[in-house]
Motif scaffolding. Structure first.
Motif, PDB file in Angstrom:
ATOM      1  N   MET A  91      36.056  64.335 -33.273  1.00 13.38           N
ATOM      2  CA  MET A  91      34.855  64.310 -32.653  1.00 13.38           C
ATOM      3  C   MET A  91      33.588  64.335 -33.489  1.00 13.38           C
ATOM      4  O   MET A  91      33.839  64.214 -34.701  1.00 13.38           O
ATOM      5  N   GLN A  92      32.546  64.182 -33.059  1.00  8.79           N
ATOM      6  CA  GLN A  92      31.191  64.073 -34.038  1.00  8.79           C
ATOM      7  C   GLN A  92      30.174  64.875 -33.344  1.00  8.79           C
ATOM      8  O   GLN A  92      30.161  65.225 -32.111  1.00  8.79           O
TER       9      GLN A  92
ATOM     10  N   ALA B 226      26.353  62.629 -35.938  1.00 15.17           N
ATOM     11  CA  ALA B 226      27.585  61.702 -36.169  1.00 15.17           C
ATOM     12  C   ALA B 226      28.261  62.145 -37.320  1.00 15.17           C
ATOM     13  O   ALA B 226      29.096  61.470 -37.988  1.00 15.17           O
TER      14      ALA B 226
ATOM     15  N   PRO C  24      31.577  63.923 -38.366  1.00  8.15           N
ATOM     16  CA  PRO C  24      32.813  63.958 -37.801  1.00  8.15           C
ATOM     17  C   PRO C  24      33.350  65.456 -37.877  1.00  8.15           C
ATOM     18  O   PRO C  24      33.167  66.152 -39.012  1.00  8.15           O
TER      19      PRO C  24
ATOM     20  N   CYS D  93      34.578  61.005 -30.725  1.00  8.30           N
ATOM     21  CA  CYS D  93      34.467  59.730 -31.541  1.00  8.30           C
ATOM     22  C   CYS D  93      35.078  58.652 -30.686  1.00  8.30           C
ATOM     23  O   CYS D  93      35.861  58.670 -29.989  1.00  8.30           O
ATOM     24  N   LYS D  94      34.642  57.258 -30.854  1.00 12.44           N
ATOM     25  CA  LYS D  94      35.166  56.147 -30.095  1.00 12.44           C
ATOM     26  C   LYS D  94      36.358  55.842 -31.087  1.00 12.44           C
ATOM     27  O   LYS D  94      36.493  56.331 -32.525  1.00 12.44           O
TER      28      LYS D  94
ATOM     29  N   VAL E 177      36.312  54.766 -34.541  1.00 11.94           N
ATOM     30  CA  VAL E 177      35.575  55.506 -35.373  1.00 11.94           C
ATOM     31  C   VAL E 177      36.507  56.738 -35.866  1.00 11.94           C
ATOM     32  O   VAL E 177      36.436  56.865 -37.172  1.00 11.94           O
ATOM     33  N   ALA E 178      37.098  57.244 -35.075  1.00 11.96           N
ATOM     34  CA  ALA E 178      38.160  58.239 -35.440  1.00 11.96           C
ATOM     35  C   ALA E 178      39.237  57.896 -36.190  1.00 11.96           C
ATOM     36  O   ALA E 178      39.512  58.570 -37.217  1.00 11.96           O
TER      37      ALA E 178
ATOM     38  N   HIS F  80      37.550  57.492 -40.004  1.00 11.05           N
ATOM     39  CA  HIS F  80      37.316  58.985 -40.435  1.00 11.05           C
ATOM     40  C   HIS F  80      38.724  59.536 -40.937  1.00 11.05           C
ATOM     41  O   HIS F  80      38.918  60.267 -41.831  1.00 11.05           O
TER      42      HIS F  80
END
Length: 147
Positions: A40-41, A45, A47, A75-76, A79-80, A83
């Motif tokens: 999540m963020q 933003a 993480p 997070c999308k 993006v996840a 990270h």
């Protein structure tokens, strides 16, 4: 004196979007004992990782309040993945590409054994929940909602 088993390996047949329902059923363990790793963020933003019972959802409002943020959102997927370094459905809190704070639903720490992703789809490891605190420095939070 018998040596206590620390880690058990549990491969299973991964199904897209099957989630913890599929993995708990394949392993024959309660879905409550299967822990999902969610990237999540916060509002900036930044993480973070949330570890939650398979049969629960995260109250992002309660989580944000617990960790002193304005807001938290998932997070999308891409993006996840960036990270964590893991494919969605195979995200482990261990060995992530980027160091992120880890939060764990408090009641998970009370379980005898948990089943958590071992870093690839269709692969869970069984560990004592204390490992999350000892190895990851996970902080206990209360943000579970019954699914």
């Amino acid at each position: 004196m018998a040596k206590k088993e620390h880690v058990s390996e549990h491969p299973y047949a991964y199904e897209d979007h099957g989630g913890t329902t599929v993995s708990s059923s394949a392993l024959g363990v309660p879905e409550h004992d299967v822990v999902k790793t969610l990237v999540m963020q916060d509002e900036a933003a930044r993480p973070l990782i949330v570890l939650m019972h398979g049969d629960c959802k995260v109250s992002t409002k309660n989580l944000a309040r617990a960790i002193g943020c304005k807001s938290v959102e998932p997070c999308k997927p891409e993006v996840a993945q960036r990270h964590s370094g893991y494919l969605i459905g195979g995200t482990s809190p261990f060995g992530t590409r980027k160091a992120m704070p880890v939060y764990v639903e408090e009641s998970i720490l009370a379980l005898e054994k948990i089943y958590i992703n071992g870093g690839r789809r269709g692969y869970l490891v069984g560990i004592a929940p204390g490992v999350l605190v000892d190895v990851l420095g996970a902080k206990a939070v209360q943000c579970a909602l019954a699914d």
